[in-house]
Design a protein around this motif. Sequence first.
Motif, PDB file in Angstrom:
ATOM      1  N   PHE A   1       0.825  -1.200   0.000  1.00  9.91           N
ATOM      2  CA  PHE A   1       0.000   0.000   0.000  1.00  9.91           C
ATOM      3  C   PHE A   1       0.860   1.251   0.000  1.00  9.91           C
ATOM      4  O   PHE A   1       1.758   1.409   0.813  1.00  9.91           O
ATOM      5  CB  PHE A   1      -0.914  -0.017   1.227  1.00  9.91           C
ATOM      6  CG  PHE A   1      -1.828   1.175   1.311  1.00  9.91           C
ATOM      7  CD1 PHE A   1      -2.852   1.343   0.394  1.00  9.91           C
ATOM      8  CD2 PHE A   1      -1.660   2.126   2.291  1.00  9.91           C
ATOM      9  CE1 PHE A   1      -3.695   2.434   0.464  1.00  9.91           C
ATOM     10  CE2 PHE A   1      -2.495   3.216   2.379  1.00  9.91           C
ATOM     11  CZ  PHE A   1      -3.521   3.375   1.457  1.00  9.91           C
ATOM     12  N   LYS A   2       0.603   2.175  -0.946  1.00  8.44           N
ATOM     13  CA  LYS A   2       1.390   3.402  -1.078  1.00  8.44           C
ATOM     14  C   LYS A   2       0.492   4.611  -0.916  1.00  8.44           C
ATOM     15  O   LYS A   2      -0.715   4.555  -1.140  1.00  8.44           O
ATOM     16  CB  LYS A   2       2.083   3.447  -2.437  1.00  8.44           C
ATOM     17  CG  LYS A   2       3.079   2.315  -2.664  1.00  8.44           C
ATOM     18  CD  LYS A   2       3.747   2.416  -4.023  1.00  8.44           C
ATOM     19  CE  LYS A   2       4.745   1.283  -4.221  1.00  8.44           C
ATOM     20  NZ  LYS A   2       5.398   1.339  -5.556  1.00  8.44           N
ATOM     21  N   SER A   3       1.132   5.699  -0.529  1.00 10.76           N
ATOM     22  CA  SER A   3       0.400   6.953  -0.298  1.00 10.76           C
ATOM     23  C   SER A   3       0.128   7.648  -1.627  1.00 10.76           C
ATOM     24  O   SER A   3       0.868   8.532  -2.059  1.00 10.76           O
ATOM     25  CB  SER A   3       1.216   7.868   0.628  1.00 10.76           C
ATOM     26  OG  SER A   3       1.446   7.264   1.858  1.00 10.76           O
ATOM     27  N   GLU A   4      -0.912   7.224  -2.272  1.00 11.35           N
ATOM     28  CA  GLU A   4      -1.301   7.824  -3.561  1.00 11.35           C
ATOM     29  C   GLU A   4      -2.706   8.393  -3.418  1.00 11.35           C
ATOM     30  O   GLU A   4      -3.702   7.686  -3.526  1.00 11.35           O
ATOM     31  CB  GLU A   4      -1.243   6.771  -4.665  1.00 11.35           C
ATOM     32  CG  GLU A   4       0.166   6.231  -4.905  1.00 11.35           C
ATOM     33  CD  GLU A   4       0.202   5.170  -5.994  1.00 11.35           C
ATOM     34  OE1 GLU A   4      -0.847   4.967  -6.650  1.00 11.35           O
ATOM     35  OE2 GLU A   4       1.252   4.538  -6.190  1.00 11.35           O
ATOM     36  N   LEU A   5      -2.756   9.683  -3.157  1.00 12.86           N
ATOM     37  CA  LEU A   5      -4.018  10.359  -2.904  1.00 12.86           C
ATOM     38  C   LEU A   5      -4.930  10.283  -4.127  1.00 12.86           C
ATOM     39  O   LEU A   5      -4.497  10.470  -5.258  1.00 12.86           O
ATOM     40  CB  LEU A   5      -3.753  11.832  -2.557  1.00 12.86           C
ATOM     41  CG  LEU A   5      -4.942  12.622  -2.020  1.00 12.86           C
ATOM     42  CD1 LEU A   5      -5.426  12.020  -0.715  1.00 12.86           C
ATOM     43  CD2 LEU A   5      -4.559  14.090  -1.826  1.00 12.86           C
ATOM     44  N   GLY A   6      -6.204   9.979  -3.862  1.00 12.13           N
ATOM     45  CA  GLY A   6      -7.195   9.983  -4.940  1.00 12.13           C
ATOM     46  C   GLY A   6      -7.513   8.621  -5.510  1.00 12.13           C
ATOM     47  O   GLY A   6      -8.579   8.438  -6.094  1.00 12.13           O
ATOM     48  N   ARG A   7      -6.621   7.666  -5.366  1.00 14.59           N
ATOM     49  CA  ARG A   7      -6.894   6.351  -5.947  1.00 14.59           C
ATOM     50  C   ARG A   7      -7.610   5.465  -4.950  1.00 14.59           C
ATOM     51  O   ARG A   7      -7.648   5.739  -3.753  1.00 14.59           O
ATOM     52  CB  ARG A   7      -5.601   5.686  -6.408  1.00 14.59           C
ATOM     53  CG  ARG A   7      -4.782   5.050  -5.297  1.00 14.59           C
ATOM     54  CD  ARG A   7      -3.521   4.422  -5.861  1.00 14.59           C
ATOM     55  NE  ARG A   7      -2.751   3.719  -4.826  1.00 14.59           N
ATOM     56  CZ  ARG A   7      -2.844   2.434  -4.581  1.00 14.59           C
ATOM     57  NH1 ARG A   7      -3.676   1.690  -5.289  1.00 14.59           N
ATOM     58  NH2 ARG A   7      -2.121   1.865  -3.637  1.00 14.59           N
ATOM     59  N   LYS A   8      -8.185   4.390  -5.459  1.00 14.60           N
ATOM     60  CA  LYS A   8      -8.829   3.404  -4.601  1.00 14.60           C
ATOM     61  C   LYS A   8      -8.020   2.112  -4.619  1.00 14.60           C
ATOM     62  O   LYS A   8      -7.394   1.762  -5.618  1.00 14.60           O
ATOM     63  CB  LYS A   8     -10.261   3.145  -5.069  1.00 14.60           C
ATOM     64  CG  LYS A   8     -11.221   4.295  -4.769  1.00 14.60           C
ATOM     65  CD  LYS A   8     -12.673   3.888  -4.991  1.00 14.60           C
ATOM     66  CE  LYS A   8     -13.617   4.990  -4.540  1.00 14.60           C
ATOM     67  NZ  LYS A   8     -15.044   4.593  -4.647  1.00 14.60           N
ATOM     68  N   VAL A   9      -8.049   1.432  -3.475  1.00 13.19           N
ATOM     69  CA  VAL A   9      -7.344   0.162  -3.345  1.00 13.19           C
ATOM     70  C   VAL A   9      -8.355  -0.958  -3.541  1.00 13.19           C
ATOM     71  O   VAL A   9      -9.456  -0.922  -2.977  1.00 13.19           O
ATOM     72  CB  VAL A   9      -6.679   0.039  -1.957  1.00 13.19           C
ATOM     73  CG1 VAL A   9      -5.895  -1.269  -1.858  1.00 13.19           C
ATOM     74  CG2 VAL A   9      -5.772   1.232  -1.696  1.00 13.19           C
ATOM     75  N   VAL A  10      -7.973  -1.932  -4.364  1.00  9.02           N
ATOM     76  CA  VAL A  10      -8.887  -3.011  -4.719  1.00  9.02           C
ATOM     77  C   VAL A  10      -8.556  -4.262  -3.915  1.00  9.02           C
ATOM     78  O   VAL A  10      -7.419  -4.735  -3.915  1.00  9.02           O
ATOM     79  CB  VAL A  10      -8.808  -3.327  -6.228  1.00  9.02           C
ATOM     80  CG1 VAL A  10      -9.791  -4.448  -6.583  1.00  9.02           C
ATOM     81  CG2 VAL A  10      -9.093  -2.077  -7.053  1.00  9.02           C
TER      82      VAL A  10
ATOM     83  N   GLY B   1       8.484  -8.253   9.283  1.00  6.25           N
ATOM     84  CA  GLY B   1       7.516  -8.330   8.189  1.00  6.25           C
ATOM     85  C   GLY B   1       6.763  -7.035   7.940  1.00  6.25           C
ATOM     86  O   GLY B   1       6.509  -6.654   6.789  1.00  6.25           O
ATOM     87  N   PHE B   2       6.407  -6.314   8.993  1.00  2.00           N
ATOM     88  CA  PHE B   2       5.633  -5.075   8.842  1.00  2.00           C
ATOM     89  C   PHE B   2       6.452  -3.969   8.201  1.00  2.00           C
ATOM     90  O   PHE B   2       5.905  -3.033   7.621  1.00  2.00           O
ATOM     91  CB  PHE B   2       5.114  -4.643  10.218  1.00  2.00           C
ATOM     92  CG  PHE B   2       4.047  -3.584  10.176  1.00  2.00           C
ATOM     93  CD1 PHE B   2       3.159  -3.486   9.113  1.00  2.00           C
ATOM     94  CD2 PHE B   2       3.911  -2.675  11.215  1.00  2.00           C
ATOM     95  CE1 PHE B   2       2.170  -2.508   9.082  1.00  2.00           C
ATOM     96  CE2 PHE B   2       2.929  -1.699  11.208  1.00  2.00           C
ATOM     97  CZ  PHE B   2       2.061  -1.619  10.124  1.00  2.00           C
ATOM     98  N   SER B   3       7.792  -4.057   8.290  1.00  2.00           N
ATOM     99  CA  SER B   3       8.650  -3.029   7.693  1.00  2.00           C
ATOM    100  C   SER B   3       8.617  -3.068   6.168  1.00  2.00           C
ATOM    101  O   SER B   3       9.082  -2.130   5.515  1.00  2.00           O
ATOM    102  CB  SER B   3      10.094  -3.192   8.178  1.00  2.00           C
ATOM    103  OG  SER B   3      10.683  -4.361   7.634  1.00  2.00           O
ATOM    104  N   GLU B   4       8.072  -4.146   5.592  1.00  2.00           N
ATOM    105  CA  GLU B   4       7.959  -4.233   4.141  1.00  2.00           C
ATOM    106  C   GLU B   4       6.872  -3.308   3.599  1.00  2.00           C
ATOM    107  O   GLU B   4       6.795  -3.068   2.395  1.00  2.00           O
ATOM    108  CB  GLU B   4       7.666  -5.671   3.721  1.00  2.00           C
ATOM    109  CG  GLU B   4       8.787  -6.656   4.062  1.00  2.00           C
ATOM    110  CD  GLU B   4       8.456  -8.068   3.632  1.00  2.00           C
ATOM    111  OE1 GLU B   4       7.707  -8.224   2.651  1.00  2.00           O
ATOM    112  OE2 GLU B   4       8.943  -9.020   4.277  1.00  2.00           O
ATOM    113  N   SER B   5       6.043  -2.773   4.473  1.00  5.84           N
ATOM    114  CA  SER B   5       4.986  -1.860   4.049  1.00  5.84           C
ATOM    115  C   SER B   5       5.572  -0.585   3.470  1.00  5.84           C
ATOM    116  O   SER B   5       6.343   0.124   4.126  1.00  5.84           O
ATOM    117  CB  SER B   5       4.083  -1.523   5.249  1.00  5.84           C
ATOM    118  OG  SER B   5       3.242  -0.432   4.944  1.00  5.84           O
TER     119      SER B   5
END
Length: 464
Positions: free
Chosen positions: A189-198, A276-280
């Motif tokens: 998951f990346k900080s891309e304002l405006g898009r939706k995550v599917v 594992g969480f650092s891969e975010s």
Amino acid sequence: MMPAKTIFSMAIRFLREHLLTMIQKQIANELDEGMIGWVITVPAIWDEGAKQFMREAAQAAGVCTEHLQLALEPEAASLYCMKEHAIRVCEQSTGRTVAPLFEEGSKFIVVDMGGGTIDMTVHQITIGQRIREIRRACGGACGGTTVDNAFRAFLHEVFGNEVLETLKQDSMSDYLELFQDFEVKKRGFKSELGRKVVFHMPVALVELYENMTGNKFADSMSKSTKLSQSVSIKRDKMHIGFEVCKDFFSEAVCGIMNHTLEIMTEDITTIVLVGGFSESSLIQAQFQEMFPNKVIFCPQDPGLAVLKGAVLYGFDPSVIKSRVMKYTYGIEVNNIFDPKVHSPEYRFWSQSSSQWYCSKCFDPFVTAEQEVEDGSIVTRLYSPGNKQHEVTISVYASNQIPTYITEQSCFKLGTIKVERPAQGWITSSQLRVDMLFGGTEFTVKVSDTCNGASYINKFDFLRS
């Protein structure tokens, strides 16, 4: 309900037997398990009772305790980064030479972000590429499962508790698949304002919702003022708005950043992210935004950093130079009464020495926040007194430096009982108390200089 230690032991036993089976398939001779050293990693913020719990669980699983070491997870991660991936002399993409990240004298924060907890400490590289801990470990329950819990709460808000529980009972595979897909999306998951995550959405979940509520899911979403603009379902896909997804991370990010700020100093040059969480991608981006003047280093395979570092530690534990004490450790003693220092409440008269003493005094061996080299032994000598049938050495700890063992910050770790020699103690007899510090576990040894008897680790952290 099955005891926790039994569950841990079963997991360790499975891993042990699987490893032994795989090794035996690759060698011709019978495997000698005595040649194998075992390392179990534990969070640095764990206390002695938790470490003993793991050791006993491993022993119950068939692991020989003489061949078992406990490694602190941030230390194992540091070893992995130093030895295998951390020093990047050249960036392959540009050919630009960069300074080593872990040169002698450099200070860095290790942030180990797992599922349940985060664990962080400050390390410094010393002569010979040894690791010195300069700030004791801290952390808390703000790992990856915090994000999972936020996503679960969101699903309960959208579908309702009853629908989710029915899916879990009637179709566990669909329920697990839902969260497995979220786990994959969570890391990328990346900080891309405006898009939706599917996200993949089990068809059975929507069908359950409509059957149990009597409403069309699409109609319910359109009528919700809070969810109509951020949530939609197309076939087996749920589209969730960026801001909603970002909120899943807010509690975890806030906790992680607060803990990091608490231990950050100007002379720290690098922040190492492992677990594992650092891969975010979002977590990495948050660190870069919060600390723009620091090097944010996440090694290849950060989820395996602790595992691989534990192997390195198993071969050479001496690479850890020193650790910072979490507690003040000491024992209960009777001191000669000093009216300027001691309370009359604990004063008593000693017939054998004809003077006043003060009971329940705390005699510290090391203090909290004190840096102690690995393998350090602190020794005290005490007179047993000839009239006693046995001497009880009571070991205490505190996050302060107490005067008395009765103070609120002071808690008892356990006792070691020293039996009186058959002929009694002579006037010059002394009991030698050795406390071994700096290792991953805490060891106390009491020796009777009169007859040479020794008592080691006679107290129980789990039941004291």
